[in-house]
Design an enzyme around this catalytic site. Structure first.
Site, PDB file in Angstrom:
ATOM      1  N   GLU A 158       1.156   0.706  10.844  1.00 44.61           N
ATOM      2  CA  GLU A 158       1.010  -0.113   9.724  1.00 44.61           C
ATOM      3  C   GLU A 158       2.058  -1.241  10.023  1.00 44.61           C
ATOM      4  O   GLU A 158       3.411  -0.882  10.182  1.00 44.61           O
ATOM      5  CB  GLU A 158       1.198   0.527   8.541  1.00 44.61           C
ATOM      6  CG  GLU A 158       1.047  -0.538   7.291  1.00 44.61           C
ATOM      7  CD  GLU A 158       1.183   0.513   6.164  1.00 44.61           C
ATOM      8  OE1 GLU A 158       1.804  -0.179   4.963  1.00 44.61           O
ATOM      9  OE2 GLU A 158       0.922   1.658   5.856  1.00 44.61           O
TER      10      GLU A 158
ATOM     11  N   GLU B 133       5.700  -7.677   1.318  1.00 41.57           N
ATOM     12  CA  GLU B 133       5.443  -6.742   0.232  1.00 41.57           C
ATOM     13  C   GLU B 133       6.571  -6.861  -0.834  1.00 41.57           C
ATOM     14  O   GLU B 133       7.841  -7.112  -0.613  1.00 41.57           O
ATOM     15  CB  GLU B 133       5.563  -5.439   0.858  1.00 41.57           C
ATOM     16  CG  GLU B 133       5.314  -4.358  -0.038  1.00 41.57           C
ATOM     17  CD  GLU B 133       5.090  -2.897   0.699  1.00 41.57           C
ATOM     18  OE1 GLU B 133       4.440  -1.869   0.221  1.00 41.57           O
ATOM     19  OE2 GLU B 133       5.768  -2.897   2.014  1.00 41.57           O
TER      20      GLU B 133
END
Length: 496
Positions: free
Chosen positions: A317, A322
């Site tokens: 990932e 974020e």
């Protein structure tokens, strides 16, 4: 007769003409113990001769024989003191090697025949039938090494077993030194290793933009896998609630703000939101994301990331953007992987390291994160008009850059990107301690806005947010008016 050193020299006279030592009253002595004195009675007077070198008479001479010393000469009452040149005999080197270098009183100058000059003189006294050495012989080097029963054959030479032990110790020390040097070299070499991010030529492969932006994405439907307090809605419902829409300039994703406490149904089980995944998957490339606005606010957890949703964490990932809650800490860039991906290596970046182990089972699946500056996400980022987020994924590693709207490189605008000219990255994940090929594959581009969930709940209270996350989300729809993504275009380049 006259006795001098020349008359007694063996090199100047035949042996037959040499006086017998016994006739001269010579008392033999042992080399190891020195001469043995024979003392006369103390009452006898000693008369010095008027001249030297003349023999008048010897009253008694003790001569050696096999049984010891005996008296054989006639006795006389006359006491005579004379000086005699007594010849000294060189020590026999065969007795001990050290005797070869002992001078034993011989003078240093050599005579005309090539030998040494001869012995020095000393006095003897003849009185009442006994002979006494009045003056001791002079020895230039009279000390000899002591004898020992276990003395080595050669002086100063160690026994073989001691020599062997010394060599063994020396060899061990040398081996240890070599091992230490090798280990230190390996550690230093490992610490200094860094991949060669040589220039690659990139060509445009895919573009996500305009009114068809969302046509290239699939909508995830249902509850959030990360325990978020949301209902991800399908494409038709998202269009109906205006949660996604696209124009020629932008594509927007948002959280629903229409459902409140009096609504039916209400948001008591979660608020409506959106999560989209690109239909196409990637195994490398250069990704240019134009991000105009980032979601923020208490309870939010937005992300722009890449993942294989069916093979996580095996296929890895990559979190490009974020943040949680108010997003006032800035953007967080992170990798999540299976075991064997570590960033405790040399890196070149401007961001702050949060964790180094990318393994999803360490640090509660925090991954190996890098924190950007405060203006890299949230209200400050949006007020500046957003910017470009670039991510290069290649065999040498994964790097990420963030450029403000006013500082976008010209080669990106011209669609001829050259990462080698962009300077130090915001986040650097080199392949030194992590194989890119084995940990990252079949990645889809994902954008979503989660609410609450694992990450948000962990820091909700310390972010200065009220109540608890789920209650706040369910009862405050207007708190999410800034919880939306606005994208320009996504360009994906492939190395040629």
């Amino acid at each position: 007769m006259s006795l001098d050193s020349s008359s007694l020299s063996q090199k100047s006279r035949p042996p037959s003409q040499l006086p017998d030592r016994r006739e001269l009253g010579y008392q033999p002595f042992e080399y190891w113990k020195g001469p043995k004195r024979i003392l006369p009675p103390r009452a006898q007077p000693i008369t010095k001769p008027s001249s030297t070198g003349t023999v008048t008479r010897i009253e008694e001479i003790r001569l050696p024989n096999r049984s010891g010393y005996t008296s054989t000469a006639p006795q006389h009452k006359l006491a005579v003191v004379h000086t005699y040149p007594i010849e000294k005999v060189r020590p026999d080197p065969s007795l001990h090697p050290a005797l070869a270098t002992t001078n034993m009183g011989w003078e240093q100058p050599h005579n005309v025949h090539g030998g040494q000059a001869g012995p020095t003189s000393f006095q003897v006294r003849d009185a009442n039938g006994r002979v006494e050495f009045v003056t001791e012989p002079s020895y230039d080097n009279q000390e000899l090494p002591p004898r020992a029963n276990n003395m080595s054959r050669y002086v100063g030479v160690q026994p073989w077993y001691k020599r062997k032990r010394v060599w063994l110790i020396s060899a061990i020390v040398l081996i240890v030194a070599i091992i230490v040097a090798v280990v230190a070299g390996v550690l230093v070499s490992k610490a200094n290793r860094y991949p060669d991010y040589a220039k690659l030529n990139y060509s445009l492969q895919d573009t996500y933009s305009g009114e068809t932006f969302f046509d290239q994405f699939d909508y995830f439907t249902g509850y959030d896998p990360a325990q978020g307090f949301v209902h991800y809605v399908p494409k038709e419902q998202a269009l109906q609630l205006n949660l996604t829409h696209a124009t020629t300039e932008s594509a927007v994703m948002r959280v629903d703000t229409s459902v409140g406490p009096g609504s039916s149904p209400d948001a008591s089980t979660g608020r409506f939101s959106v999560r989209v995944s690109s239909k196409k998957q990637y195994n490398s490339g250069l990704f240019i994301f134009d991000v105009k606005h980032t979601p923020f606010g208490c309870g939010t957890w937005p992300a722009l990331w890449l993942v294989d949703e069916t093979e996580w964490p095996k296929s890895g990932e990559i979190d490009v953007m974020e943040a949680v809650n108010k997003a006032d800490n800035g953007n967080q860039m992170t990798l999540h992987t299976s075991d064997g991906c570590d960033m405790s290596v040399k890196r070149k970046m401007t961001g702050e390291v949060l964790h180094k182990d990318c393994f999803n089972e360490t640090n509660s699946n925090a991954g190996c994160g890098v924190q950007g500056n405060e203006a890299s996400f949230g209200a400050s980022y949006n007020a500046a008009g957003g910017g470009i987020m670039a991510m290069e994924w290649r065999n040498e590693g994964i790097r990420m850059w963030q450029f403000g709207r006013s500082s976008i490189p010209a080669d990106i605008t011209a669609k001829k990107p050259d990462p080698s000219s962009w300077g130090i990255a915001a986040a650097d994940f080199p392949n030194t301690g992590c194989s890119m090929d084995s940990h990252f594959r079949n990645q889809s581009i994902i954008a979503n806005i989660d609410l609450c969930g694992q990450f948000t709940n962990a820091v909700y209270a310390e972010s200065g947010c009220p109540s608890n996350c789920s209650d706040f989300v369910a009862n405050n729809p207007q708190a999410f008016k800034d919880a939306f993504w606005e994208f320009g275009a996504f360009d994906v380049y492939k190395a040629s």
